[in-house]
Design an enzyme around this catalytic site. Structure first.
Site, PDB file in Angstrom:
ATOM      1  N   ASP A  55      -8.231 110.674  57.950  1.00 11.37           N
ATOM      2  CA  ASP A  55      -6.816 110.972  57.842  1.00 11.37           C
ATOM      3  C   ASP A  55      -6.226 110.851  59.247  1.00 11.37           C
ATOM      4  O   ASP A  55      -6.929 110.933  60.254  1.00 11.37           O
ATOM      5  CB  ASP A  55      -6.582 112.369  57.259  1.00 11.37           C
ATOM      6  CG  ASP A  55      -5.251 112.466  56.528  1.00 11.37           C
ATOM      7  OD1 ASP A  55      -4.349 111.652  56.825  1.00 11.37           O
ATOM      8  OD2 ASP A  55      -5.092 113.345  55.656  1.00 11.37           O
TER       9      ASP A  55
ATOM     10  N   GLU B 119       9.792 120.890  49.358  1.00 10.03           N
ATOM     11  CA  GLU B 119       8.343 120.822  49.149  1.00 10.03           C
ATOM     12  C   GLU B 119       7.838 119.455  49.577  1.00 10.03           C
ATOM     13  O   GLU B 119       8.496 118.450  49.371  1.00 10.03           O
ATOM     14  CB  GLU B 119       7.964 121.098  47.691  1.00 10.03           C
ATOM     15  CG  GLU B 119       8.471 120.056  46.708  1.00 10.03           C
ATOM     16  CD  GLU B 119       7.895 120.212  45.312  1.00 10.03           C
ATOM     17  OE1 GLU B 119       6.995 121.039  45.116  1.00 10.03           O
ATOM     18  OE2 GLU B 119       8.366 119.490  44.421  1.00 10.03           O
TER      19      GLU B 119
END
Length: 735
Positions: free
Chosen positions: A274, A477
């Site tokens: 990542d 969100e």
């Protein structure tokens, strides 16, 4: 005069020599064995590795790998996104967010979506390269799908997943990978990536230092099955997560990367970190002290590609005897295989996917597919008879903070499109010319209005129907730094939708009297809709529905089609019913382990018609270990509208030696039935569905009784309380 004659001659001579030199260089380049398509993949890869310097090797393992001019290898950026359409690139089709795709419960549809996305991806890449662009987000290696388990509603990135269930995630993730990678026997259309490996679902704020602790039982029962399914489907890439799992950073986790991924599952593709996760080795997890040590640890752990800034330190790491060049060669060779599989070193004419072009981008066919996906993703949570509405009423009032919002169409990791249809636009385009429609926003998204005057809600009193578009969006969100209105780094530690929206809905309900109020809820995660359910006459959950979202919502509201979406995640009544957010044990979470009654159960969703289930039967009532059996049920449309039903198979082990799920989803089939029509639906129950995961994480078969449930939802009592047909059940014995 002589000079003026000689200059053009010298210039011409220079051009001739330059052309000859370039031709010679090109011929030499084509003569390299790594460009010889008659050789084996391993031979070509090894030849290329042998021609690179150590510094070149290190940089070729970076996500933004540079050009190697002497070998005529152009620069390549590995970082691309395609979660629900090509992301962060050019104009493309924007499909519903992944959680909405999860709500379709339709693997065939999701495969078509991914195939359309990969067509557009190849077309975008081919067009970019043709025009001399090789930027980030124009390559062929896509870091999607996100198959983490949405274990807790507070996680802001849960919208990127297919929900809370390992089986549903497995079948949809597999369908998506196959659509992205194509079916050519020689070339990948694009390369997909299963992420984030593994045991990764928040908290966002702590992800660079957090250690997720999971038992072997939870690992193999919940967190790992979808990854195993995608490895079995030949996914090309695995992305390791930021966080640690059981004490080791995921990108240096021997158990996950070596013992499980390489040794147990025989994964042959490449592993990518990542982005900037290797920096976390020394700035977050503190397992090493320097970039050189981090680079060496990642190589030794099997990370082939570094998204970030660490692998340029590899030559220094070699000098410090932290890692050998031979170890680097091994990881680089695995990575380069992906580029060869994509055809990046082959003649363009050899690759059938090189023919895809601008004509394959943002097509009408893809738009219709986006619309179909949005239609099938919409979940009707309540309907007291208010829906469907007629489209020729005297007056409609459209209101709410999300009625005109483009944000609620997109979700995160999104693309762009010149024709995004908002919910207001979709509704306006669906009514008859004689009807009136008025719009006022009415309330802000997440805070009370500064102006106390209310000119909006009284419209509900003089309208035949009010449609309030409420809920949340990507500003509340999402990922760590993306949700600009979130004080909790994209996570939702407050389960409620903003109180000002509830207050406004109360005003609308009071003003409307006997006229219906329809609540359309946007968002990518569970939220407290108890008050919405109480105040509205009908409630539709539409997620982040993509470019055709407005038209899809209108089609449902005006009854052009019947809603058929199902919840891919449980909506608890309160966060108090769940374990703490940082606790990764599955006890008390999801439909399989929760003891508290939910607000809306997993698998729930209403229709405009009624479906009855009858004549449930098994091919045998006793079965020996290792044998399968067949389950069947008759499904009938007893209502007055054509509709699709999502038939679900659940299996429950009645008595177990250790704690086990209450029941587990193991089959899904969509069926479209005319009013009065019936169809027999069949499922195979395999030995794998009868297996129990013990405390050591081993899958074992235990003799005893099993229950089989067949219906349009889970067998939870709450479903029948909300109006779903009762699920049929039958028992068999494993000898």
């Amino acid at each position: 005069m002589k000079i003026t004659v000689i200059k053009p001659f010298l210039l011409l001579l220079s051009i001739v020599f330059s052309v000859q030199a370039n031709a010679q260089n090109s011929a030499e380049s084509e003569a390299y064995p790594f460009r010889n398509t008659a050789l084996s993949l391993d031979e070509r890869v090894q030849d290329l590795v042998n021609r690179l310097t150590l510094e070149e090797k290190a940089l070729q393992m970076m996500h933004d790998s540079p050009e190697i001019e002497r070998l005529e290898i152009p620069k390549y950026n590995w970082w691309n996104e395609a979660l629900h359409g090509i992301g962060r690139s050019g104009v493309a089709t924007v499909f519903p967010q992944a959680i909405g795709m999860g709500a379709t419960f339709d693997e065939e549809l999701i495969n078509k979506v991914a195939s359309a996305i990969s067509d557009e991806a190849r077309a975008t890449h081919n067009t970019a390269v043709k025009n001399g662009y090789r930027r980030q987000y124009s390559g062929l290696t896509f870091w999607t799908p996100n198959i983490n388990i949405f274990r807790d509603p507070r996680w802001g990135r849960g919208q990127e997943t297919y929900g809370e269930d390992p089986y549903l995630t497995s079948i949809l993730g597999t369908a998506f990978v196959k659509g992205l990678q194509g079916d050519n026997p020689k070339y990948l259309k694009t390369a997909a990536a299963a992420k984030h490996f593994a045991v990764h679902s928040g908290p966002e704020k702590l992800r660079h230092e957090f250690n997720a602790e999971a038992s072997q039982k939870d690992m193999w029962e919940t967190y790992l099955p979808a990854f195993k399914a995608l490895v079995d489907a030949d996914v090309e890439t695995i992305m390791c997560a930021y966080n640690s799992t059981n004490g080791e950073p995921c990108c240096a986790n021997k158990y996950l990367l070596q013992d499980v991924l390489r040794d147990k599952w025989n994964f042959e593709g490449h592993i990518v970190s990542d982005c900037w996760a290797l920096v976390d080795f020394y700035e977050g997890h503190n397992v090493v002290e320097s970039p050189e040590q981090a680079a060496a640890l990642a190589i030794k752990s099997g990370v082939n590609l570094n998204c970030g800034s660490t692998y340029p330190s590899l030559p220094a790491a070699v000098e410090q005897d932290l890692v050998s060049e031979e170890e680097i060669n091994e990881q680089l060779a695995t990575l380069l295989k992906t580029k060869f599989k994509l055809g990046l070193f082959d003649p363009v004419e050899d690759n059938p996917y090189s023919k895809l072009s601008v004509e394959n981008l943002n097509t009408e066919e893809h738009r219709q597919l986006a619309k179909e996906t949005a239609q099938k993703s919409i979940v009707m949570l309540k309907n007291n008879g208010a829906l469907p509405l007629k489209n020729d009423l005297s007056k409609y009032f459209i209101t709410g903070p999300n009625a005109t919002s483009i944000e609620v169409l997109l979700g995160n990791y999104h693309g762009i499109n010149p024709d995004l249809v908002t919910i207001l636009e979709g509704l306006a385009g669906a009514i008859e010319p004689q009807s009136q429609m008025q719009y006022r926003q009415g309330t802000l998204l997440d805070r009370p209005n500064a102006n106390p005057q209310d000119w909006a809600s009284p419209n509900a009193g003089n309208s035949d129907a009010t449609i309030a578009v409420l809920g949340i969006s990507g500003v509340l969100e999402g990922e760590e730094g993306e949700s600009i209105a979130s004080e909790t780094f994209g996570d939702r530690m407050d389960y409620n939708i903003p109180q000002n929206q509830i207050d406004y809905l109360q005003k609308l309900s009071d003003a409307a009297g006997d006229n219906p109020v329809i609540a359309v809820i946007t968002g990518g995660s569970p939220m407290n809709l108890e008050k919405v359910h109480e105040l509205a006459d009908a409630v539709l959950l539409v997620w982040y529905p993509g470019e055709e979202g407005g038209n899809a919502v209108a089609d449902i509201i005006f009854g052009k089609i019947s809603p058929s979406g199902r919840l891919p995640i449980t909506f608890p009544k309160s966060l108090d019913d769940l374990p703490p957010y940082k606790d990764y044990t599955m006890n008390g979470r999801t439909y399989k382990y929760m003891d508290e009654a939910p607000m809306y159960p997993f698998g729930y969703g209403l229709s405009y018609t009624n479906f009855d289930y009858s004549d449930i039967k098994l091919s045998r009532n006793r079965v020996k270990k290792g044998n399968s059996l067949q389950a069947s049920v008759q499904v009938s449309n007893t209502g007055e509208k054509e509709a699709e039903e999502v038939v679900q198979l659940y299996v429950s082990d009645v008595e177990t030696s250790v704690d086990a799920p209450k029941y587990q989803l193991f089959g899904v089939k969509r069926v479209k039935l005319q009013p009065g029509a019936s169809e027999e639906i069949n499922f195979e129950i395999t030995p794998e569905m009868m297996e129990l995961v013990n405390l050591e994480g081993e899958r074992v078969l235990e003799k005893g009784d099993f229950k089989v449930y067949l219906g349009g939802s889970t067998p939870h009592q709450r479903n029948t309380e909300l109006g779903m047909t009762e699920v049929e059940e039958v028992t068999f014995t494993l000898n």
